[in-house]
Design a protein around this motif. Structure first.
Motif, PDB file in Angstrom:
ATOM      1  N   THR A  37      40.401  15.927  53.620  1.00  0.00           N
ATOM      2  CA  THR A  37      41.399  16.950  53.303  1.00  0.00           C
ATOM      3  C   THR A  37      41.289  17.372  51.840  1.00  0.00           C
ATOM      4  OG1 THR A  37      42.910  16.060  54.959  1.00  0.00           O
ATOM      5  CG2 THR A  37      43.870  17.454  53.256  1.00  0.00           C
ATOM      6  N   LEU A  38      41.070  16.418  50.960  1.00  0.00           N
ATOM      7  CA  LEU A  38      40.962  16.730  49.534  1.00  0.00           C
ATOM      8  C   LEU A  38      39.639  17.386  49.181  1.00  0.00           C
ATOM      9  CD1 LEU A  38      42.418  13.470  47.919  1.00  0.00           C
ATOM     10  CD2 LEU A  38      43.527  15.705  48.062  1.00  0.00           C
ATOM     11  N   LEU A  39      38.534  16.839  49.702  1.00  0.00           N
ATOM     12  CA  LEU A  39      37.200  17.242  49.253  1.00  0.00           C
ATOM     13  C   LEU A  39      36.555  18.327  50.104  1.00  0.00           C
ATOM     14  CD1 LEU A  39      35.905  13.664  48.483  1.00  0.00           C
ATOM     15  CD2 LEU A  39      36.547  15.399  46.821  1.00  0.00           C
ATOM     16  N   LYS A  40      37.005  18.477  51.342  1.00  0.00           N
ATOM     17  CA  LYS A  40      36.445  19.482  52.262  1.00  0.00           C
ATOM     18  C   LYS A  40      34.961  19.234  52.558  1.00  0.00           C
ATOM     19  CE  LYS A  40      40.293  21.869  51.930  1.00  0.00           C
ATOM     20  NZ  LYS A  40      41.411  21.048  52.250  1.00  0.00           N
ATOM     21  N   ASP A  41      34.517  17.982  52.431  1.00  0.00           N
ATOM     22  CA  ASP A  41      33.124  17.630  52.684  1.00  0.00           C
ATOM     23  C   ASP A  41      33.109  16.191  53.182  1.00  0.00           C
ATOM     24  OD1 ASP A  41      30.507  16.534  52.335  1.00  0.00           O
ATOM     25  OD2 ASP A  41      30.015  18.175  50.972  1.00  0.00           O
ATOM     26  N   GLU A  42      32.677  16.025  54.427  1.00  0.00           N
ATOM     27  CA  GLU A  42      32.735  14.702  55.044  1.00  0.00           C
ATOM     28  C   GLU A  42      31.835  13.683  54.345  1.00  0.00           C
ATOM     29  OE1 GLU A  42      32.226  12.643  59.424  1.00  0.00           O
ATOM     30  OE2 GLU A  42      32.498  14.814  59.294  1.00  0.00           O
ATOM     31  N   ALA A  43      30.647  14.099  53.960  1.00  0.00           N
ATOM     32  CA  ALA A  43      29.728  13.169  53.292  1.00  0.00           C
ATOM     33  C   ALA A  43      30.304  12.708  51.957  1.00  0.00           C
ATOM     34  CB  ALA A  43      28.366  13.825  53.084  1.00  0.00           C
ATOM     35  N   GLU A  44      30.825  13.632  51.179  1.00  0.00           N
ATOM     36  CA  GLU A  44      31.429  13.257  49.889  1.00  0.00           C
ATOM     37  C   GLU A  44      32.674  12.412  50.117  1.00  0.00           C
ATOM     38  OE1 GLU A  44      30.397  13.452  46.735  1.00  0.00           O
ATOM     39  OE2 GLU A  44      28.557  14.247  47.601  1.00  0.00           O
ATOM     40  N   ALA A  45      33.437  12.723  51.160  1.00  0.00           N
ATOM     41  CA  ALA A  45      34.633  11.935  51.465  1.00  0.00           C
ATOM     42  C   ALA A  45      34.249  10.488  51.775  1.00  0.00           C
ATOM     43  CB  ALA A  45      35.379  12.560  52.641  1.00  0.00           C
ATOM     44  N   GLU A  46      33.184  10.302  52.537  1.00  0.00           N
ATOM     45  CA  GLU A  46      32.733   8.936  52.836  1.00  0.00           C
ATOM     46  C   GLU A  46      32.272   8.229  51.567  1.00  0.00           C
ATOM     47  OE1 GLU A  46      30.540   7.753  56.202  1.00  0.00           O
ATOM     48  OE2 GLU A  46      31.180   9.492  57.371  1.00  0.00           O
ATOM     49  N   ASN A  47      31.587   8.944  50.700  1.00  0.00           N
ATOM     50  CA  ASN A  47      31.160   8.347  49.431  1.00  0.00           C
ATOM     51  C   ASN A  47      32.355   7.883  48.613  1.00  0.00           C
ATOM     52  OD1 ASN A  47      28.459   8.759  49.988  1.00  0.00           O
ATOM     53  ND2 ASN A  47      28.356  10.676  48.851  1.00  0.00           N
ATOM     54  N   VAL A  48      33.370   8.740  48.525  1.00  0.00           N
ATOM     55  CA  VAL A  48      34.575   8.392  47.763  1.00  0.00           C
ATOM     56  C   VAL A  48      35.249   7.174  48.391  1.00  0.00           C
ATOM     57  CG1 VAL A  48      36.919   9.171  47.210  1.00  0.00           C
ATOM     58  CG2 VAL A  48      34.972  10.671  46.775  1.00  0.00           C
ATOM     59  N   TYR A 140      21.529  27.827  45.268  1.00  0.00           N
ATOM     60  CA  TYR A 140      22.036  29.074  44.696  1.00  0.00           C
ATOM     61  C   TYR A 140      23.478  29.386  45.083  1.00  0.00           C
ATOM     62  CZ  TYR A 140      17.293  29.969  43.182  1.00  0.00           C
ATOM     63  OH  TYR A 140      16.089  29.865  42.573  1.00  0.00           O
ATOM     64  N   GLU A 141      23.870  29.006  46.290  1.00  0.00           N
ATOM     65  CA  GLU A 141      25.229  29.310  46.718  1.00  0.00           C
ATOM     66  C   GLU A 141      26.161  28.119  46.603  1.00  0.00           C
ATOM     67  OE1 GLU A 141      25.574  31.531  50.340  1.00  0.00           O
ATOM     68  OE2 GLU A 141      23.696  32.601  49.971  1.00  0.00           O
ATOM     69  N   GLY A 142      25.604  26.954  46.292  1.00  0.00           N
ATOM     70  CA  GLY A 142      26.426  25.768  46.087  1.00  0.00           C
ATOM     71  C   GLY A 142      27.090  25.245  47.347  1.00  0.00           C
ATOM     72  N   LYS A 143      26.525  25.535  48.499  1.00  0.00           N
ATOM     73  CA  LYS A 143      27.113  25.093  49.773  1.00  0.00           C
ATOM     74  C   LYS A 143      26.869  23.595  49.971  1.00  0.00           C
ATOM     75  CE  LYS A 143      27.923  29.319  51.610  1.00  0.00           C
ATOM     76  NZ  LYS A 143      29.230  29.830  51.424  1.00  0.00           N
ATOM     77  N   SER A 144      27.838  22.936  50.579  1.00  0.00           N
ATOM     78  CA  SER A 144      27.705  21.514  50.896  1.00  0.00           C
ATOM     79  C   SER A 144      26.838  21.343  52.138  1.00  0.00           C
ATOM     80  CB  SER A 144      29.084  20.906  51.160  1.00  0.00           C
ATOM     81  OG  SER A 144      29.614  21.417  52.370  1.00  0.00           O
ATOM     82  N   TYR A 145      26.418  20.117  52.379  1.00  0.00           N
ATOM     83  CA  TYR A 145      25.617  19.836  53.577  1.00  0.00           C
ATOM     84  C   TYR A 145      26.368  20.280  54.835  1.00  0.00           C
ATOM     85  CZ  TYR A 145      22.625  16.697  50.777  1.00  0.00           C
ATOM     86  OH  TYR A 145      21.768  16.171  49.860  1.00  0.00           O
ATOM     87  N   GLN A 146      27.654  19.962  54.868  1.00  0.00           N
ATOM     88  CA  GLN A 146      28.474  20.300  56.034  1.00  0.00           C
ATOM     89  C   GLN A 146      28.545  21.808  56.230  1.00  0.00           C
ATOM     90  OE1 GLN A 146      29.804  18.003  58.168  1.00  0.00           O
ATOM     91  NE2 GLN A 146      30.364  19.717  59.459  1.00  0.00           N
ATOM     92  N   GLU A 147      28.767  22.550  55.149  1.00  0.00           N
ATOM     93  CA  GLU A 147      28.850  24.014  55.247  1.00  0.00           C
ATOM     94  C   GLU A 147      27.529  24.610  55.739  1.00  0.00           C
ATOM     95  OE1 GLU A 147      32.067  25.151  51.768  1.00  0.00           O
ATOM     96  OE2 GLU A 147      30.045  24.577  51.161  1.00  0.00           O
ATOM     97  N   ILE A 148      26.430  24.099  55.220  1.00  0.00           N
ATOM     98  CA  ILE A 148      25.111  24.598  55.633  1.00  0.00           C
ATOM     99  C   ILE A 148      24.883  24.284  57.101  1.00  0.00           C
ATOM    100  CG2 ILE A 148      22.620  24.378  55.287  1.00  0.00           C
ATOM    101  CD1 ILE A 148      23.279  23.705  52.315  1.00  0.00           C
ATOM    102  N   ALA A 149      25.230  23.066  57.503  1.00  0.00           N
ATOM    103  CA  ALA A 149      25.049  22.664  58.905  1.00  0.00           C
ATOM    104  C   ALA A 149      25.822  23.593  59.833  1.00  0.00           C
ATOM    105  CB  ALA A 149      25.501  21.218  59.092  1.00  0.00           C
TER     106      ALA A 149
END
Length: 179
Positions: A37-48, A140-149
């Motif tokens: 919810t905070l990070l909007k990125d599952e991979a980063e959320a798991e890292n945190v 270039y667009e700074g998209k996260s792995y999840q967004e790209i997927a």
């Protein structure tokens, strides 16, 4: 969500890894949802989540079983997520400063950089279409792995693998060209 009991927390304080595993499993799903919810990125959320639990284990002696562990954990998660945002902002500023410095270089340095950019364009152009697209969306667009997927309708692991391979090709080509 209920609280872990004081006995479980005391076992953790005493160094019981099994008790810590129980605590982790108890909080994993709700804590991960909170981080997403905070990070909007599952991979980063798991890292945190993993970083915070690692720090809790390292500082287990500071846990007070009489206090609200829920509040402690979710405050730690929130603070770590905010620190993550600060690091991202700092990285963005450093990239901007680097780009500004590149535009204010001496002419001969600019020619070297121009050659490097030409090589970069050529190497990126030789990547497969999918690899190019993943690389450009990320860099270039700074998209996260999840967004790209989601954009490309591929798995997050495929995105990660494509980026790793693209970066390896870039490193290899640059090390050969400028060795």
């Amino acid at each position: 969500m209920t609280q872990p009991d004081a006995l479980l927390l005391q076992k953790i304080i005493d160094g019981n890894r099994s008790a810590f595993g129980t605590l982790y499993q108890f909080y994993r799903k709700p804590a991960l949802r909170f981080c997403i919810t905070l990070l909007k990125d599952e991979a980063e959320a798991e890292n945190v989540l993993h970083e915070v639990f690692l720090k809790i284990w390292e500082r287990k002696e500071q846990i007070n079983p009489a206090l609200n562990f829920n509040s402690y954990l979710f405050t730690c998660l929130r603070n770590y997520a905010f620190d993550h945002f600060k690091r991202m902002e700092k990285d963005r500023r450093l990239r901007e400063q680097y780009l500004q410095q590149m535009t204010h270089q001496l002419p001969e340095e600019s020619e070297d950089k121009h050659e490097q950019f030409q090589l970069l364009d050529e190497v990126v152009g030789n990547l497969s279409e999918k690899r190019q697209q993943v690389l450009l969306l990320n860099v270039y667009e700074g998209k996260s792995y999840q967004e790209i997927a989601e954009l490309m309708h591929i798995s997050k692991n495929t995105v990660k693998n494509q980026l790793v391979k693209a970066r390896q090709i870039l490193r290899d080509q640059f090390s050969v060209a400028f060795a």
